[in-house]
Design a protein around this motif. Structure first.
Motif, PDB file in Angstrom:
ATOM      1  N   LEU A 118      37.449  41.441  53.944  1.00  0.00           N
ATOM      2  CA  LEU A 118      37.366  41.878  52.427  1.00  0.00           C
ATOM      3  C   LEU A 118      36.458  40.940  51.670  1.00  0.00           C
ATOM      4  O   LEU A 118      36.130  41.531  50.381  1.00  0.00           O
ATOM      5  N   LEU A 119      36.141  39.614  52.021  1.00  0.00           N
ATOM      6  CA  LEU A 119      35.883  38.729  51.255  1.00  0.00           C
ATOM      7  C   LEU A 119      34.404  38.363  51.463  1.00  0.00           C
ATOM      8  O   LEU A 119      33.565  37.380  50.997  1.00  0.00           O
ATOM      9  N   MET A 120      33.875  39.240  52.666  1.00  0.00           N
ATOM     10  CA  MET A 120      32.277  38.755  53.084  1.00  0.00           C
ATOM     11  C   MET A 120      31.498  39.473  52.109  1.00  0.00           C
ATOM     12  O   MET A 120      30.610  40.523  52.472  1.00  0.00           O
ATOM     13  N   VAL A 121      31.292  39.146  50.791  1.00  0.00           N
ATOM     14  CA  VAL A 121      30.588  39.533  49.879  1.00  0.00           C
ATOM     15  C   VAL A 121      29.890  38.482  49.157  1.00  0.00           C
ATOM     16  O   VAL A 121      30.130  37.215  49.378  1.00  0.00           O
ATOM     17  N   ASP A 122      28.704  38.810  48.327  1.00  0.00           N
ATOM     18  CA  ASP A 122      27.901  37.774  47.449  1.00  0.00           C
ATOM     19  C   ASP A 122      29.047  37.110  46.547  1.00  0.00           C
ATOM     20  O   ASP A 122      28.773  35.909  46.595  1.00  0.00           O
ATOM     21  N   ASN A 123      29.498  37.888  45.950  1.00  0.00           N
ATOM     22  CA  ASN A 123      30.352  37.249  44.756  1.00  0.00           C
ATOM     23  C   ASN A 123      31.810  37.308  45.174  1.00  0.00           C
ATOM     24  O   ASN A 123      32.485  38.370  44.594  1.00  0.00           O
ATOM     25  N   VAL A 124      32.117  36.404  45.527  1.00  0.00           N
ATOM     26  CA  VAL A 124      33.710  36.574  46.139  1.00  0.00           C
ATOM     27  C   VAL A 124      34.612  36.410  44.933  1.00  0.00           C
ATOM     28  O   VAL A 124      35.677  37.169  45.053  1.00  0.00           O
ATOM     29  N   ILE A 125      34.463  35.731  43.975  1.00  0.00           N
ATOM     30  CA  ILE A 125      35.525  35.601  42.751  1.00  0.00           C
ATOM     31  C   ILE A 125      35.605  36.809  42.356  1.00  0.00           C
ATOM     32  O   ILE A 125      36.783  37.455  41.806  1.00  0.00           O
ATOM     33  N   ASP A 126      34.336  37.628  41.862  1.00  0.00           N
ATOM     34  CA  ASP A 126      34.441  38.917  41.411  1.00  0.00           C
ATOM     35  C   ASP A 126      35.130  40.219  42.332  1.00  0.00           C
ATOM     36  O   ASP A 126      35.908  41.015  41.733  1.00  0.00           O
ATOM     37  N   GLU A 127      34.804  40.023  43.522  1.00  0.00           N
ATOM     38  CA  GLU A 127      35.501  40.691  44.609  1.00  0.00           C
ATOM     39  C   GLU A 127      36.906  40.505  44.350  1.00  0.00           C
ATOM     40  O   GLU A 127      37.925  41.489  44.492  1.00  0.00           O
ATOM     41  N   ILE A 128      37.676  39.376  44.395  1.00  0.00           N
ATOM     42  CA  ILE A 128      38.986  38.866  44.340  1.00  0.00           C
ATOM     43  C   ILE A 128      39.380  39.802  42.964  1.00  0.00           C
ATOM     44  O   ILE A 128      40.510  40.598  43.442  1.00  0.00           O
TER      45      ILE A 128
END
Length: 167
Positions: A118-128
């Protein structure tokens, strides 16, 4: 009585769970490890090959299997409560404790971990932050909440033990 540790990924559920189980003389289970054994694949590969929906079905099956036992400390996956009914399964067989941490603490703990689908995204902190906000109403239903942001696991366990003594 089982003790279920819930909360976002990276809050310390497995680390705290192992220490807590040892102190209480209970058996420890990590739901993600049980799922990987049952399916024969990593959580990441289940997400990639079968999708999140199939993963959540397996996760619920494994939770129900473990909930049938007694006197366990169980570390759950961060998204376990996104499946309707899982909270009730835990409440029927034990006490539910949320481990919480700031988005920044979680990011620092997980930034190099490539096994978190679920953290395989460009902006990890925003996704968290997005996922934490989305799941917050689920996590606050717990019997007790402990902030693990800047607290050593042993101190978190001590706080949980104090709570359990009051039950």
């Amino acid at each position: 009585m089982n003790i279920y540790l819930i909360g976002f990924m990276g809050t310390g559920k497995t680390t705290v769970g192992k220490i807590l189980a040892k102190k209480l003389g209970k058996k420890f289970y990590d739901l993600d490890e049980l799922i990987e054994k049952k399916v024969g694949k990593t959580i990441r590969d289940i997400f990639i090959d079968d999708g999140e929906e199939q993963f959540r079905k397996i996760e619920t099956e494994v939770l129900k299997d473990v909930a049938a036992g007694r006197d366990y400390v169980i570390a759950t996956g961060g998204g376990l409560l996104t499946t309707v009914g899982n909270y009730e399964v835990m409440k029927e067989s034990g006490v539910v404790i949320t481990l919480a941490a700031s988005a920044e603490s979680i990011y620092e703990r997980l930034k190099d971990d490539k096994s978190r689908p679920l953290l395989m995204v460009d902006n990890v902190i925003d996704e968290i932050k997005r996922l934490m906000f989305e799941r917050a109403p689920l996590y606050i239903k717990a019997d007790y909440i402990v902030d693990t942001s800047d607290v050593p696991p042993e101190k978190v366990v001590d706080e949980i033990m104090e709570f359990l003594d009051e039950l």
